[in-house]
Scaffold this active site. Structure first.
Site, PDB file in Angstrom:
ATOM      1  N   LYS A 101     -10.615  -0.658   5.660  1.00  0.00           N
ATOM      2  CA  LYS A 101     -10.615  -2.413   6.043  1.00  0.00           C
ATOM      3  C   LYS A 101     -11.059  -2.506   7.557  1.00  0.00           C
ATOM      4  O   LYS A 101     -11.821  -3.595   7.468  1.00  0.00           O
ATOM      5  CB  LYS A 101      -9.228  -1.799   6.437  1.00  0.00           C
ATOM      6  N   TYR A 106      -8.536   4.471   4.482  1.00  0.00           N
ATOM      7  CA  TYR A 106      -7.610   3.535   3.850  1.00  0.00           C
ATOM      8  C   TYR A 106      -8.114   2.912   5.276  1.00  0.00           C
ATOM      9  O   TYR A 106      -9.120   1.628   4.685  1.00  0.00           O
ATOM     10  CB  TYR A 106      -6.963   3.495   3.522  1.00  0.00           C
ATOM     11  N   ARG A 148       6.911  11.580  10.368  1.00  0.00           N
ATOM     12  CA  ARG A 148       5.608  12.000   9.045  1.00  0.00           C
ATOM     13  C   ARG A 148       4.510  11.384  10.435  1.00  0.00           C
ATOM     14  O   ARG A 148       4.481  10.795  10.668  1.00  0.00           O
ATOM     15  CB  ARG A 148       5.814  10.685   8.385  1.00  0.00           C
ATOM     16  N   SER A 166      -5.636  -6.039   7.268  1.00  0.00           N
ATOM     17  CA  SER A 166      -4.305  -5.058   7.637  1.00  0.00           C
ATOM     18  C   SER A 166      -3.853  -4.133   9.144  1.00  0.00           C
ATOM     19  O   SER A 166      -4.786  -4.115  10.043  1.00  0.00           O
ATOM     20  CB  SER A 166      -4.086  -3.661   6.390  1.00  0.00           C
TER      21      SER A 166
HETATM   22  P1  NAD Z   1      -1.628  -3.517  -5.567  1.00  0.00           P
HETATM   23  O1  NAD Z   1      -2.337  -2.155  -5.296  1.00  0.00           O
HETATM   24  O2  NAD Z   1      -0.083  -3.983  -5.395  1.00  0.00           O
HETATM   25  O3  NAD Z   1      -2.464  -4.426  -6.178  1.00  0.00           O
HETATM   26  C1  NAD Z   1      -4.282  -4.835  -5.527  1.00  0.00           C
HETATM   27  C2  NAD Z   1      -5.074  -5.123  -7.331  1.00  0.00           C
HETATM   28  O4  NAD Z   1      -6.209  -5.085  -7.311  1.00  0.00           O
HETATM   29  C3  NAD Z   1      -3.924  -4.131  -8.525  1.00  0.00           C
HETATM   30  O5  NAD Z   1      -3.051  -5.107  -9.286  1.00  0.00           O
HETATM   31  C4  NAD Z   1      -5.211  -3.172  -8.874  1.00  0.00           C
HETATM   32  O6  NAD Z   1      -4.971  -2.932  -9.973  1.00  0.00           O
HETATM   33  C5  NAD Z   1      -6.365  -4.602  -8.531  1.00  0.00           C
HETATM   34  N1  NAD Z   1      -7.412  -3.785  -8.339  1.00  0.00           N
HETATM   35  C6  NAD Z   1      -7.750  -2.522  -7.703  1.00  0.00           C
HETATM   36  N2  NAD Z   1      -9.443  -2.505  -7.223  1.00  0.00           N
HETATM   37  C7  NAD Z   1      -9.423  -3.177  -8.240  1.00  0.00           C
HETATM   38  C8  NAD Z   1     -10.748  -3.326  -8.382  1.00  0.00           C
HETATM   39  N3  NAD Z   1     -12.293  -2.587  -7.709  1.00  0.00           N
HETATM   40  N4  NAD Z   1     -11.409  -3.862  -9.373  1.00  0.00           N
HETATM   41  C9  NAD Z   1     -10.241  -5.103  -9.119  1.00  0.00           C
HETATM   42  N5  NAD Z   1      -9.016  -4.897  -9.068  1.00  0.00           N
HETATM   43  C10 NAD Z   1      -8.875  -3.964  -7.982  1.00  0.00           C
HETATM   44  O7  NAD Z   1      -1.658  -3.831  -3.352  1.00  0.00           O
HETATM   45  P2  NAD Z   1      -0.746  -5.081  -2.887  1.00  0.00           P
HETATM   46  O8  NAD Z   1      -0.104  -4.450  -2.199  1.00  0.00           O
HETATM   47  O9  NAD Z   1      -0.781  -6.329  -3.420  1.00  0.00           O
HETATM   48  O10 NAD Z   1      -2.333  -5.064  -1.567  1.00  0.00           O
HETATM   49  C11 NAD Z   1      -3.269  -6.032  -1.528  1.00  0.00           C
HETATM   50  C12 NAD Z   1      -4.310  -5.769  -0.294  1.00  0.00           C
HETATM   51  O11 NAD Z   1      -3.788  -5.361   0.377  1.00  0.00           O
HETATM   52  C13 NAD Z   1      -5.496  -4.828  -0.474  1.00  0.00           C
HETATM   53  O12 NAD Z   1      -5.788  -5.128  -0.271  1.00  0.00           O
HETATM   54  C14 NAD Z   1      -4.168  -4.178   0.680  1.00  0.00           C
HETATM   55  O13 NAD Z   1      -4.911  -2.963   1.170  1.00  0.00           O
HETATM   56  C15 NAD Z   1      -4.148  -5.139   1.296  1.00  0.00           C
HETATM   57  N6  NAD Z   1      -2.823  -4.383   2.360  1.00  0.00           N
HETATM   58  C16 NAD Z   1      -1.279  -4.328   1.562  1.00  0.00           C
HETATM   59  C17 NAD Z   1      -0.611  -4.511   2.769  1.00  0.00           C
HETATM   60  C18 NAD Z   1       0.604  -3.159   1.708  1.00  0.00           C
HETATM   61  O14 NAD Z   1       1.804  -2.637   2.283  1.00  0.00           O
HETATM   62  N7  NAD Z   1       0.923  -4.190   0.754  1.00  0.00           N
HETATM   63  C19 NAD Z   1      -0.440  -4.005   4.001  1.00  0.00           C
HETATM   64  C20 NAD Z   1      -1.585  -4.637   4.694  1.00  0.00           C
HETATM   65  C21 NAD Z   1      -2.750  -4.862   3.452  1.00  0.00           C
HETATM   66  C1  WQD Z   2       7.842   1.995   7.663  1.00  0.00           C
HETATM   67  C2  WQD Z   2       8.435   2.799   8.341  1.00  0.00           C
HETATM   68  C3  WQD Z   2       8.299   5.256   8.464  1.00  0.00           C
HETATM   69  C4  WQD Z   2       8.964   5.679   4.230  1.00  0.00           C
HETATM   70  C5  WQD Z   2       2.162   1.868   6.042  1.00  0.00           C
HETATM   71  C6  WQD Z   2       0.309   1.704   6.220  1.00  0.00           C
HETATM   72  C7  WQD Z   2       0.191   0.533   6.574  1.00  0.00           C
HETATM   73  C8  WQD Z   2       0.053  -1.174   5.612  1.00  0.00           C
HETATM   74  C9  WQD Z   2       1.707  -0.686   5.235  1.00  0.00           C
HETATM   75  C10 WQD Z   2      -1.680  -1.032   4.029  1.00  0.00           C
HETATM   76  C11 WQD Z   2       7.965   4.046   9.672  1.00  0.00           C
HETATM   77  C12 WQD Z   2       9.598   5.081   7.515  1.00  0.00           C
HETATM   78  C13 WQD Z   2       8.577   5.107   5.577  1.00  0.00           C
HETATM   79  C14 WQD Z   2      10.649   6.478   4.202  1.00  0.00           C
HETATM   80  C15 WQD Z   2      10.566   6.582   6.191  1.00  0.00           C
HETATM   81  N1  WQD Z   2      -0.783  -0.570   4.057  1.00  0.00           N
HETATM   82  N2  WQD Z   2      10.158   5.515   6.129  1.00  0.00           N
HETATM   83  N3  WQD Z   2      10.958   7.190   4.994  1.00  0.00           N
HETATM   84  O1  WQD Z   2       3.812   3.428   7.629  1.00  0.00           O
HETATM   85  O2  WQD Z   2       4.420   0.645   8.907  1.00  0.00           O
HETATM   86  O3  WQD Z   2       1.873   1.435   7.495  1.00  0.00           O
HETATM   87  O4  WQD Z   2       1.827   0.248   5.087  1.00  0.00           O
HETATM   88  O5  WQD Z   2      -2.191  -1.820   4.640  1.00  0.00           O
HETATM   89  O6  WQD Z   2      -1.680   0.675   6.257  1.00  0.00           O
HETATM   90  O7  WQD Z   2       0.586   2.489   6.870  1.00  0.00           O
HETATM   91  O8  WQD Z   2       4.693   1.549   6.484  1.00  0.00           O
HETATM   92  O9  WQD Z   2       6.899   1.320   4.686  1.00  0.00           O
HETATM   93  O10 WQD Z   2       5.959   3.362   4.565  1.00  0.00           O
HETATM   94  O11 WQD Z   2       7.372   2.952   6.427  1.00  0.00           O
HETATM   95  O12 WQD Z   2      11.494   7.243   7.001  1.00  0.00           O
HETATM   96  O13 WQD Z   2      10.691   6.666   2.905  1.00  0.00           O
HETATM   97  O14 WQD Z   2       9.287   3.798   7.545  1.00  0.00           O
HETATM   98  O15 WQD Z   2       7.992   6.263   9.064  1.00  0.00           O
HETATM   99  O16 WQD Z   2       8.490   4.310  10.758  1.00  0.00           O
HETATM  100  P1  WQD Z   2       3.685   1.798   7.453  1.00  0.00           P
HETATM  101  P2  WQD Z   2       5.550   2.426   5.583  1.00  0.00           P
END
Ligand code: NAD
Ligand code: WQD
Length: 337
Positions: free
Chosen positions: A151, A147, A290, A123
């Site tokens: 990572k 979190y 935030r 991430s």
């Molecule tokens: P998500 O929560 O929608 O998907 C994760 C899935 O993993 C879920 O279906 C959950 O049931 C499953 N899971 C969790 N723990 C488990 C375990 N111990 N064993 C088996 N299954 C398990 O999340 P997402 O948004 O699809 O994110 C996927 C990956 O990408 C995550 O590792 C997350 O940290 C990373 N990521 C997400 C974002 C984002 O903004 N969505 C951004 C950067 C990185």
């Molecule tokens: C985006 C922008 C907020 C909600 C987070 C995690 C990051 C990654 C992705 C996994 C910012 C603003 C948000 C709201 C708002 N996840 N905002 N009102 O913060 O960039 O990243 O999700 O790895 O680790 O930190 O994403 O969508 O929360 O926010 O004004 O109700 O929207 O301040 O500027 P962010 P976000």
């Protein structure tokens, strides 16, 4: 066959479609802790190839052994984990257990099965409070919450593993802000409870589930005072995984790559774009910043293009249109089954 951990989640499910479109058969391992069984039915509707499913936890050795013994797995795409920043501050142990502990169990099982190709969901959170944009992959890394630290730990574990045995082929993909949905409207993001992220919150306001959006901060040093982020269409992200897998199969090694568009969009710009596409008003109020947010974050994308030949294709209007289609056609998310 490709093993997709967390394949019923938001990014994993979309990546399953791209993998399947690319001709791969899949087995998904998911414990359903943050997803619903209905995702599997929808995937089977839209995926042209075989999608097998095992319900189980990546921390469960017996489950992993069974999966690797049952299916002929050539590579693993590892999405399973917990991802809510706020929750990680309250429950750090479960974040380290699930994310770091879970990854260690997976790596042990892969080692035992001699499967050494792994694509890992990292991430942009590993860039900590860096606001110096665009952010290149060799930027310094830090964590501002458990979190993010999970990572960082996993990235380092993977680097140590590769250093110990360069037969491993590992991609560490750093996603920026994934949004949107598959163009069919059949799969999409289905957050539990109040969405923590901006796009699903906006979509729930547009569909009438929530009254108004709180915009966190209107006094950032950006063009309109609100935070800038690199929103990337989840199907572009999905295709980035297929490119990473091909890259690993082609040249091996360890790749560390940003997946983003290289463009920053402000909160107000996203609200306007969504409002235009959905033809709905999005009432909002500017409130306090935030805690932990940076003013701006967007990716340097040259490396992805150079080593994966991948570039995000979809525009902000596509991200909003596809997210909106999913939201309007599934106002309450996936059905319980
Ligand atoms: P998500 O929560 O929608 O998907 C994760 C899935 O993993 C879920 O279906 C959950 O049931 C499953 N899971 C969790 N723990 C488990 C375990 N111990 N064993 C088996 N299954 C398990 O999340 P997402 O948004 O699809 O994110 C996927 C990956 O990408 C995550 O590792 C997350 O940290 C990373 N990521 C997400 C974002 C984002 O903004 N969505 C951004 C950067 C990185
Ligand atoms: C985006 C922008 C907020 C909600 C987070 C995690 C990051 C990654 C992705 C996994 C910012 C603003 C948000 C709201 C708002 N996840 N905002 N009102 O913060 O960039 O990243 O999700 O790895 O680790 O930190 O994403 O969508 O929360 O926010 O004004 O109700 O929207 O301040 O500027 P962010 P976000």
């Amino acid at each position: 066959m490709i093993l997709v951990t967390g394949g019923l989640g938001y990014i994993g499910s979309h990546t399953c479609v791209s993998l399947s479109d690319a001709g791969q058969d899949l087995v998904i391992l998911d414990n359903l802790s943050n997803s619903k069984a209905a995702v599997l039915e929808r995937l089977r509707e839209i995926c042209p190839n075989v999608v097998q499913f095992e319900k189980g936890d990546i921390r469960d050795k017996a489950t992993l052994t069974r999966v690797f013994n049952t299916f002929k797995i050539s590579a693993v795409l590892h999405f399973a984990g917990l991802k809510a920043v706020g929750e990680s501050n309250k429950s750090p142990i479960s974040y380290y257990d699930n994310n770091v502990g879970g990854t260690l169990c997976l790596l042990e099982a892969m080692t035992a099965a001699a499967v050494r190709t792994l694509v890992f969901s990292s991430s942009a959170t590993v860039y900590g409070d860096c606001s110096d944009v665009p952010i290149p992959e060799d930027n310094s890394r830090s964590a501002t919450n458990p979190y993010g630290r999970s990572k960082l730990f996993i990235e380092d574990i993977l680097a140590d593993l590769y250093a110990s045995d360069n037969q491993w082929r590992i991609a560490r993909l750093r996603y920026f802000n994934p949004v949107g949905a598959h163009e069919s409207g059949r799969i999409g993001e289905d957050p539990v409870g109040v969405p923590a992220n901006l796009m699903p919150y906006i979509a729930q306001v547009a569909v009438g589930h929530r009254e108004q959006l709180n915009v966190f901060g209107g006094d950032y040093p950006t063009r309109d005072g609100t935070g800038l982020r690199d929103y990337v269409h989840v199907m572009d992200l999905a295709e980035g995984h297929v490119a990473a897998l091909r890259g690993l199969q082609r040249q091996g090694g360890m790749l560390t790559v940003n997946l983003g568009t290289g463009r920053g969009t402000s909160v107000l710009e996203l609200i306007n774009a969504f409002s235009l596409v959905s033809q709905r008003e999005i009432p909002y109020k500017i409130v306090e910043r935030r805690l932990g947010d940076v003013a701006q974050s967007y990716a340097a994308v040259g490396h992805a293009e150079q080593i994966l030949g991948w570039k995000a294709k979809r525009q902000l209007s596509d991200m909003c249109a596809d997210h909106w289609r999913w939201q309007i056609e599934n106002p309450d998310g996936y059905p319980e089954s």
